[in-house]
Design an enzyme around this catalytic site. Structure first.
Site, PDB file in Angstrom:
ATOM      1  N   GLY A  13      49.727  41.156  27.342  1.00 21.70           N
ATOM      2  CA  GLY A  13      50.314  40.232  28.314  1.00 21.70           C
ATOM      3  C   GLY A  13      49.390  39.097  28.722  1.00 21.70           C
ATOM      4  N   GLN A  14      48.385  38.778  27.879  1.00 26.03           N
ATOM      5  CA  GLN A  14      47.475  37.677  28.227  1.00 26.03           C
ATOM      6  C   GLN A  14      48.179  36.331  28.051  1.00 26.03           C
ATOM      7  OE1 GLN A  14      43.824  37.521  25.910  1.00 26.03           O
ATOM      8  NE2 GLN A  14      42.886  36.038  27.309  1.00 26.03           N
TER       9      GLN A  14
ATOM     10  N   HIS B 110      39.642  37.163  32.139  1.00 19.21           N
ATOM     11  CA  HIS B 110      39.752  37.340  33.580  1.00 19.21           C
ATOM     12  C   HIS B 110      40.167  38.775  33.872  1.00 19.21           C
ATOM     13  CE1 HIS B 110      43.531  35.842  31.903  1.00 19.21           C
ATOM     14  NE2 HIS B 110      44.146  36.638  32.770  1.00 19.21           N
TER      15      HIS B 110
ATOM     16  N   HIS C  89      42.218  40.981  36.771  1.00 19.87           N
ATOM     17  CA  HIS C  89      43.111  40.934  37.929  1.00 19.87           C
ATOM     18  C   HIS C  89      42.693  42.050  38.887  1.00 19.87           C
ATOM     19  CE1 HIS C  89      46.511  38.622  35.916  1.00 19.87           C
ATOM     20  NE2 HIS C  89      45.850  39.062  34.852  1.00 19.87           N
TER      21      HIS C  89
ATOM     22  N   ASN D 168      44.082  41.833  30.698  1.00 17.44           N
ATOM     23  CA  ASN D 168      45.106  41.777  29.659  1.00 17.44           C
ATOM     24  C   ASN D 168      44.538  41.098  28.416  1.00 17.44           C
ATOM     25  OD1 ASN D 168      47.020  42.879  31.455  1.00 17.44           O
ATOM     26  ND2 ASN D 168      47.482  40.851  32.292  1.00 17.44           N
TER      27      ASN D 168
END
Ligand code: 5GP
Ligand code: ZN
Length: 115
Positions: free
Chosen positions: A94-95, A101, A103, A88
């Site tokens: 939506g970070q 990172h 997911h 993201n």
């Protein structure tokens, strides 16, 4: 290392998440708020705030993270049925944690497109 970054604290060992895979460059640990039976976060130990800050020199690092994700997926038993590998970026993406990172999410069917 960024002083107030929670993922840097995990990378340095100051905070101990539920680690599933680690190398000199990459750490993979279970998400605190899992969205599926398998929900693992893969991070570089190095602090990079967003995908937009990645540089040419980071190509090997990103390749290492993606390959680590495939290894974790096999270990989690989700490689055959399938999974999502998601990064993201900023508000629309939506970070919420500003240390890059990926997911790794799997263990249940997922819809497309994302909400
Ligand atoms: P983002 O929204 O930035 O893509 O994802 C951040 C993720 O980090 C979220 O899924 C959130 O649950 C997870 N997270 C936030 N704080 C912690 C923490 O302290 N420990 C772990 N294991 N995961 C966290
Ligand atoms: Zn960080």
């Amino acid at each position: 290392m960024s002083d107030d970054c929670i993922f840097c604290k995990m990378a340095s060992g100051e905070i101990k998440p539920d680690i599933v895979h680690e190398t000199d460059n990459v750490l993979a640990f279970r998400d605190l708020n899992p969205q599926a039976p398998t929900h693992v976060l893969l991070i570089p130990r190095q602090h990079i705030a967003t995908l937009d800050e990645l540089q040419e020199a980071d190509q090997d690092l990103i390749g290492e993270i993606v390959l680590a994700a495939t290894e974790v997926a096999r270990n989690e038993g989700i490689a055959e049925r399938g999974y999502r590998l998601i990064a993201n970026h900023q508000a629309d993406g939506g970070q919420t944690v500003f240390h890059i990172h990926f997911h790794l999410v799997g263990g249940r069917p997922m819809n497309w497109p994302p909400g």
